[in-house]
Every structure is written in C-alpha cells, then in structure tokens.
Design a protein around this motif. Structure first.
Motif, PDB file in Angstrom:
ATOM      1  N   GLY A 126       0.798  -1.212   0.000  1.00  0.00           N
ATOM      2  CA  GLY A 126       0.000   0.000   0.000  1.00  0.00           C
ATOM      3  C   GLY A 126       0.830   1.260   0.000  1.00  0.00           C
ATOM      4  N   TYR A 141      -1.236   0.001  -8.294  1.00  0.00           N
ATOM      5  CA  TYR A 141      -2.255  -0.497  -7.381  1.00  0.00           C
ATOM      6  C   TYR A 141      -3.635  -0.316  -7.995  1.00  0.00           C
ATOM      7  N   ASP A 142      -4.582  -1.173  -7.614  1.00  0.00           N
ATOM      8  CA  ASP A 142      -5.971  -0.820  -7.830  1.00  0.00           C
ATOM      9  C   ASP A 142      -6.447  -0.049  -6.602  1.00  0.00           C
ATOM     10  N   THR A 143      -7.690   0.321  -6.544  1.00  0.00           N
ATOM     11  CA  THR A 143      -8.164   1.160  -5.434  1.00  0.00           C
ATOM     12  C   THR A 143      -8.320   0.394  -4.130  1.00  0.00           C
ATOM     13  N   ASP A 144      -8.099  -0.928  -4.175  1.00  0.00           N
ATOM     14  CA  ASP A 144      -8.074  -1.727  -2.952  1.00  0.00           C
ATOM     15  C   ASP A 144      -6.646  -2.075  -2.538  1.00  0.00           C
ATOM     16  N   ASN A 145      -5.675  -1.339  -3.122  1.00  0.00           N
ATOM     17  CA  ASN A 145      -4.255  -1.532  -2.794  1.00  0.00           C
ATOM     18  C   ASN A 145      -3.722  -2.908  -3.192  1.00  0.00           C
ATOM     19  N   GLN A 146      -4.346  -3.535  -4.193  1.00  0.00           N
ATOM     20  CA  GLN A 146      -3.805  -4.770  -4.760  1.00  0.00           C
ATOM     21  C   GLN A 146      -2.885  -4.389  -5.915  1.00  0.00           C
ATOM     22  N   ASP A 189      -9.990 -10.809 -15.019  1.00  0.00           N
ATOM     23  CA  ASP A 189     -10.253  -9.453 -15.487  1.00  0.00           C
ATOM     24  C   ASP A 189      -9.892  -9.350 -16.964  1.00  0.00           C
TER      25      ASP A 189
END
Length: 528
Positions: free
Chosen positions: A114, A136-141, A377
């Motif tokens: 993150g 990152y995506d918005t979920d910190n992945q 995805d």
C-alpha cells in the motif's frame, strides 16, 4: 504460351505454427506466449520425453480427450527431443522473460503493501525494464501492467517462431492443438515464413482468384521440392459454390460452432470464422461457400475456438477489416487482440461497448459480454448487434445470462432483435485448463473447478430472452461438429448436462411461442 491459371484445392487444410505448436492467441501474443512456452510447452515436452507411452495412451483414451498429452509415436521421440532443445536454445529470451514475470509478481506480493511502489523498480528483473509499470488498484492490490506495444518490439516477440503447414484433409481427426506439436511429414508442405508474409495472402487468394505456380513460387520463396509439392495442391478449376452470393434481401448462414455469415447483395459479415475446408462434405458449409469479399469479420473474444488462425489466415486479402473488442491495456490475462492481429498483417478496428461500425447498407454495434472467462479481469470480449436488410441480429457468442438486466439495457438502446444467437456451453473447462500458465500462484483444484469457461444454462438463457425480447432464439453447437475435434476436444451424449440444458431452454421457448433451435453443422435463414 501463357502459364496455366490455378486455384488452391478445397481440401487443402492449413495449420499455422509457432515453434511447431498450432498458433492460437496465447502462443502468438508475446507476453502470454512467453508464459505458455515456459510454464506449459517446455514442461509438456519434458513430460513426454520421460514417458512417451503414457502420453500416447492418454491421448487415445476418450475420457481424457482435451487433456494435455502429446500424441506423437514413441519412435519419433528424438524429434521431440530436438524440438525441446531448440526451444531452450533459440527462445532463451522468452523463457527468461516468463521467469522474470513470475519473479516480478512475487516481488509485488512480498513488498507492495500500500506504500509507494517507486523503490521496487530497481529490484525488478532486468528483462522487465521499460516494459512494465507497477500499479495499485483502489483496494491496494498491486500488479504488473505490461506495455504490450513495446513487447512486440522487444526480443520477446520474434517472427521466426512462425511457419505454416499445408496438407490435404483426410477425414482423420488431427491431434489436439493445445498439446501436440506438429512435426515434419513427407505429405505436408512446410512454408517457413511469418504469418504476415504477403506470399501467404497471395496463396490463399487463389481460393477465389487464380494465379500461376511460378507467381506463387516467387511470392513464397519456394525451392524446387516445395514448388512440386505445392503444384499437387493446385487445380485448374475452382470449386466455389454458385450460391455464395445473393441478389436480393438478406441471408444468414450458420457455418458451425459460433460462425455466422450475414449477407445482403451489397455486403457480407462473418462472425468468429471457424470453417471446414472439406469440399466433399454435403452436411456443412465450407470455405467454398464464403462470399469472395468479406466486409467485416467480427471477433467476440480471444479463445482458440473464436480466433482460429487456420481460417483467418486464409481470409487475409479478402477482408475489409476485422472488428475486435478493446482490451484492458496491460493485464496479463488480457492480451490485445488488435495488436496480435495487426502484427499478422490484418486490418483491424477496435471497438468498445456501443461503438458502431458501418458497412454498405447496414451497421454493427458492439455490445457488452458477461462472464465465460473464469472470473479473470478480461475485457477484450464483445457481443455484437447487426442491422442489415431490415433485420436486427444479436450475436451473443458465449456471453452468460448471470446478470440478465444487462440485456434490458441492450434492448432499450438498440430495440428488439429479430434473431438472437446464444452460447450454452454451461459446464465448461476449469480455470487451469486454459490459464494455468498465466497463474503465478498455484490454485487448488477445488478453486479451479469453481471457475469455468461457461456460457448460459437454461435458466440464464431464458433470462436473456426475457430481457432481450428477441423474436427467435438459436443456440450454437458446442464443438459438436465432427470437423472441430482437434480444437474443441468435446464429447457429448443425449444425457450430457449441456444437452439437457439446451433441451430445457428450447421447451421454455416453445411454451412461449418463441421460435428456437439447437444449431448443428448448417442452417440458413432468408428474407426479402
């Protein structure tokens, strides 16, 4: 005296190869090709060499049809050994790139928590330098995003992997394309040129327009032996169907699997072309039944039974453009269909949901595609809406009815379809069957089996029809046609779950007065 004008014989089949394996999206697109070569093909060849007879026995076991077993006689094991050695020697850059991807993913899993990703760039394997972005995506992945156009310019992509084999249709099912490499054979013409080579376009145009043997020899750079072999594959007479064009109204022909040919006197559209070459067959439309010029080819998604290079290569030079869905720009599981086909010499139009492409007397609208990709995805997938000769046609491919309200939006935007073509392979292969080489973290069998390459079951197909409100519904065959076994490797009986679901859906349609059918081999619809 003028040299004889010749046509390519109808029964000639074509197998485009990449390092001797049959070409398909995951062996052509460079990122995915590197992963498949390193984590699928090399281990597969090594496994065969350890126990050839195990592979041969499994290949001939109907219960293991479609499994990853090499169907090559043991006496040819030395040729397989040579192929493996050549791959390890000549594709070292690709193999290192695949290892680097796995290492890069592991670096992110261990360190991307993150916080700022900038300090990780110097720690990436050098093979990834300049070809990936960390994000990152918005979920910190965190993930690697591939700069795919640049990968095509890197040592990872090399056209000398490509070649083409020509031979005659024998009626004997060819080995499964995802597992068995094609070796040389006396009755097979080997042409060592890349797929985009103009000589191939010249060769395949001779299905509809003749040329001379000397012209083809020069165009393809053939030697005396190759020229003599090609000569036997040519004929002074074409075998084109007289009714391949129409003079009025509209027509749809079903060519098998998910392939439709939509025609008016002014235009022709072909969906997911996967077409038999066997001109002796009287139970199917073949390459001889195609119109001479195709305005648009529509590709719904990137699976090997919908992007069939065996057919596409033979249509190059006869196509206005190939319409393909837009991809997610850098996702490991989602290669660009546009980049892949453009690099093979095709004219391509990339579309997003509700983009329109006009053709003489009509238009195509791209529409959303749900599911069927094991919950990965993957965004390079599209259904299509065709309007021609006063009719509206929904081309649903393998899109699922998991969220039927989507089809309400399609109807609200585009109206009521006269015909809906749906896919009902509702118990498809598990995640690891097609995507294992791309997974850098192993998944359990239970997890893999829960995520399948499945289209609609009866309930979902009924929900699509309820929301779409189409006047007629037709279900594609699911690899049931006998000429598709080398790609589909499917076996059904009247008691198979998928067949039962189709029967249930057809009864649902009949109870509501909706004309419907289960397609198989060939069918035609005409209107004025």
């Amino acid at each position: 005296m003028a040299e004889e004008q010749l046509f390519l014989r109808s029964k000639v089949i074509v197998e485009p190869l990449v390092d001797r394996f049959v070409a398909q999206p995951h062996t052509i697109a460079p990122v995915q090709a590197a992963m498949n070569l390193n984590f699928l093909h090399v281990p597969l060849l090594e496994s065969y060499l350890q126990s050839p007879q195990v592979h041969i026995t499994a290949s001939n076991n109907p219960e293991l049809r479609g499994g990853y077993f090499i169907n090559i006689p043991e006496e040819r094991a030395d040729e397989v050994r040579d192929l493996l050695a050549a791959i390890k020697r000549d594709r070292a850059d690709m193999l290192k790139f695949a290892d680097a991807i796995a290492a890069g993913q592991e670096l992110l899993r261990a360190n991307a928590t993150g916080f700022d990703l900038t300090p990780l760039y110097p720690k990436l394997p050098r093979e990834l330098g300049g070809l990936v972005e960390l994000a990152y995506d918005t979920d910190n992945q965190a993930q690697l995003r591939f700069m795919e156009p640049l990968v095509y310019q890197s040592p990872v992509y090399t056209e000398n992997r490509q070649s083409v084999q020509l031979s005659f249709e024998t009626g004997i099912e060819r080995p499964f394309i995802l597992s068995t490499p094609r070796l040389t054979s006396p009755d097979v013409l080997e042409i060592n040129v890349p797929f985009r080579h103009e000589g191939l376009a010249e060769l395949f145009k001779t299905r509809v327009r003749p040329t001379t043997l000397s012209h083809l020899r020069e165009a393809l750079g053939l030697d005396d032996a190759q020229t003599a072999q090609l000569s036997g594959m040519l004929s002074e007479r074409p075998s084109l169907a007289e009714d391949r064009h129409i003079e009025s109204g509209g027509r749809i022909r079903y060519f098998g699997h998910a392939c439709l040919v939509l025609q008016t006197p002014q235009a022709a559209i072909v969906t997911d072309p996967f077409i038999s070459a066997d001109s002796d067959a009287d139970d199917r439309y073949t390459l001889d039944d195609l119109p001479d010029f195709i305005d648009l080819i529509l590709i719904t998604h990137g699976h090997q039974d919908h992007i069939v290079m065996e057919t596409l290569l033979q249509l190059r030079g006869r196509v206005g453009a190939i319409v393909v869905p837009r991809y997610s720009k850098g996702n490991l599981a989602d290669p660009s269909i546009k980049l892949m086909l453009e690099n093979q010499g095709f004219p391509v139009i990339e579309v997003d949901d509700f983009d329109e492409v006009e053709f003489p007397g009509g238009k195509i609208t791209a529409t959303p595609f749900l599911g069927e990709h094991c919950d990965l995805d993957i965004r390079a997938k599209s259904t299509f809406w065709a309007e021609l000769a006063g009719k509206k046609v929904f081309i649903g491919a393998d899109s699922s009815g998991i969220e039927p309200s989507l089809y309400r939006y399609i109807k609200n935007h585009l109206g009521t379809a006269d015909y809906a073509f749906l896919g009902m392979e509702c118990d498809g292969a598990p995640l690891t069957w097609l995507y294992k080489a791309l997974l850098t973290i192993p998944v359990t069998k239970k997890m893999s089996n829960s995520r399948k390459l499945s289209g609609s079951n009866a309930e979902q197909a009924a929900a699509i029809m309820t929301e779409l409100g189409a006047k007629e519904a037709y279900v594609y065959a699911m690899g049931e046609e006998d000429w598709l076994g080398h790609v589909m490797a499917t076996t059904y009986t009247e008691d198979t779950y998928q067949i039962k679901q189709i029967e249930e859906f057809l009864k649902w349609c009949a109870d509501r007065g909706i004309k419907a059918g289960h397609l198989f081999k060939q069918q035609e619809w005409r209107w004025q």
